[in-house]
Design a protein around this motif. Structure first.
Motif, PDB file in Angstrom:
ATOM      1  N   LEU A   6      48.083  41.142  35.113  1.00 57.16           N
ATOM      2  CA  LEU A   6      46.812  42.035  35.793  1.00 57.16           C
ATOM      3  C   LEU A   6      46.824  43.274  35.395  1.00 57.16           C
ATOM      4  N   PHE A   7      48.080  43.682  34.748  1.00 58.67           N
ATOM      5  CA  PHE A   7      48.061  45.122  34.329  1.00 58.67           C
ATOM      6  C   PHE A   7      47.443  45.432  32.818  1.00 58.67           C
TER       7      PHE A   7
ATOM      8  N   GLY B 299      41.746  46.163  37.232  1.00 62.44           N
ATOM      9  CA  GLY B 299      40.491  46.736  37.338  1.00 62.44           C
ATOM     10  C   GLY B 299      39.034  45.785  37.601  1.00 62.44           C
ATOM     11  N   CYS B 300      39.288  44.709  37.065  1.00 59.42           N
ATOM     12  CA  CYS B 300      38.045  43.714  37.262  1.00 59.42           C
ATOM     13  C   CYS B 300      38.093  43.146  38.688  1.00 59.42           C
ATOM     14  N   ARG B 301      39.418  42.986  39.337  1.00 58.09           N
ATOM     15  CA  ARG B 301      39.527  42.515  40.599  1.00 58.09           C
ATOM     16  C   ARG B 301      39.193  43.464  41.772  1.00 58.09           C
TER      17      ARG B 301
ATOM     18  N   ALA C 100      38.179  37.825  48.462  1.00 57.25           N
ATOM     19  CA  ALA C 100      39.449  37.001  48.809  1.00 57.25           C
ATOM     20  C   ALA C 100      40.420  37.047  47.758  1.00 57.25           C
ATOM     21  N   GLU C 101      40.205  36.723  46.560  1.00 58.39           N
ATOM     22  CA  GLU C 101      40.939  37.062  45.607  1.00 58.39           C
ATOM     23  C   GLU C 101      41.690  38.144  45.351  1.00 58.39           C
TER      24      GLU C 101
ATOM     25  N   PHE D 170      34.586  45.326  45.467  1.00 64.68           N
ATOM     26  CA  PHE D 170      33.695  46.109  45.708  1.00 64.68           C
ATOM     27  C   PHE D 170      32.303  45.760  45.648  1.00 64.68           C
ATOM     28  N   SER D 171      32.294  44.751  44.668  1.00 69.39           N
ATOM     29  CA  SER D 171      31.000  44.259  44.362  1.00 69.39           C
ATOM     30  C   SER D 171      30.362  43.334  45.382  1.00 69.39           C
TER      31      SER D 171
END
Length: 225
Positions: free
Chosen positions: A118-119, A132-134, A161-162, A139-140
């Motif tokens: 994740l990092f 960052g992608c999540r 949700a993810e 926000f998208s």
């Protein structure tokens, strides 16, 4: 307007000042320390406020840490201004260790394996969605679904949700214990330091007042003579 900046800072300058303030982080910390020591309150109330601010820094409510800290300080009968200053414990220098500790603890408490990728650690898949992608996906989704209320577009909560299950909930759960430990540590460290500073300050003020009185008395004697 009277208080409006004459030289408007560009966006890149605002971001740079947030990551590395003018004068450096050392100067910023010295300013916070100076402000905390001069607060007009008891060492215990000031320290409870600082503890509330430090704990708030371990919550995933970025952008409203001041509000969380103020509410906690009010509940704990601590100094609210000290709580706001205490949130500076969370800064670009500490966000990564805070996030790693909170997410690791949260995934463990929820019985889930923590994925360090994740990092950005240890993954080679270019399509892997990291932290960052999540955040971006969440926000998208919020932006897209807000517009969907006024258009024919279909709402989709998959990314949000993810983000909730993989980041927000583990961060919220896992930040409690480290936040309590660091907040309690800040309280027990700050009480004697602030108490000692206030005693020295009161002594210095008494000495200064005594010197002024002696000077006034000497001036009065000289005038009578």
């Amino acid at each position: 307007m009277v208080f409006k900046r004459r030289d408007r800072r560009p966006v890149w300058q605002i971001v740079l000042d947030f990551v590395y303030p003018r004068g450096g982080w050392g100067r910023a910390f010295e300013y916070v320390k100076h402000r905390v020591r001069r607060l007009p309150d008891t060492p215990e109330k000031i320290s409870r406020g600082i503890a509330a601010g430090v704990f708030a820094a371990f919550t995933p409510f970025y952008g409203i840490h001041f509000v969380i800290a103020a509410l906690l300080a009010r509940m704990m009968r601590g100094n609210i201004l000290a709580a706001l200053l205490g949130t500076f414990f969370g800064n670009p220098l500490t966000y990564i260790p805070i996030g790693v500790s909170a997410l690791t603890m949260g995934h463990w408490l929820l019985g889930r394996p923590f994925n360090a990728a994740l990092f950005g650690f240890g993954h080679r898949d270019p399509e892997f969605c990291g932290l960052g992608c999540r955040f971006g996906s969440a926000f998208s989704d919020i932006s897209h679904n807000f517009m969907a209320m006024f258009t024919s577009a279909r709402a989709d909560w998959h990314g949000l949700a993810e983000f909730y299950h993989e980041v927000f909930l583990p961060y919220l759960v896992g930040g409690i214990m480290p936040g309590i430990i660091c907040g309690a540590g800040a309280y027990y460290i700050c009480v004697p330091l602030i108490s000692a500073y206030q005693k020295r300050r009161r002594k210095a003020l008494r000495n200064k007042l005594s010197q002024l009185r002696k000077k006034a008395e000497n001036t009065g004697d000289d005038s009578h003579g």
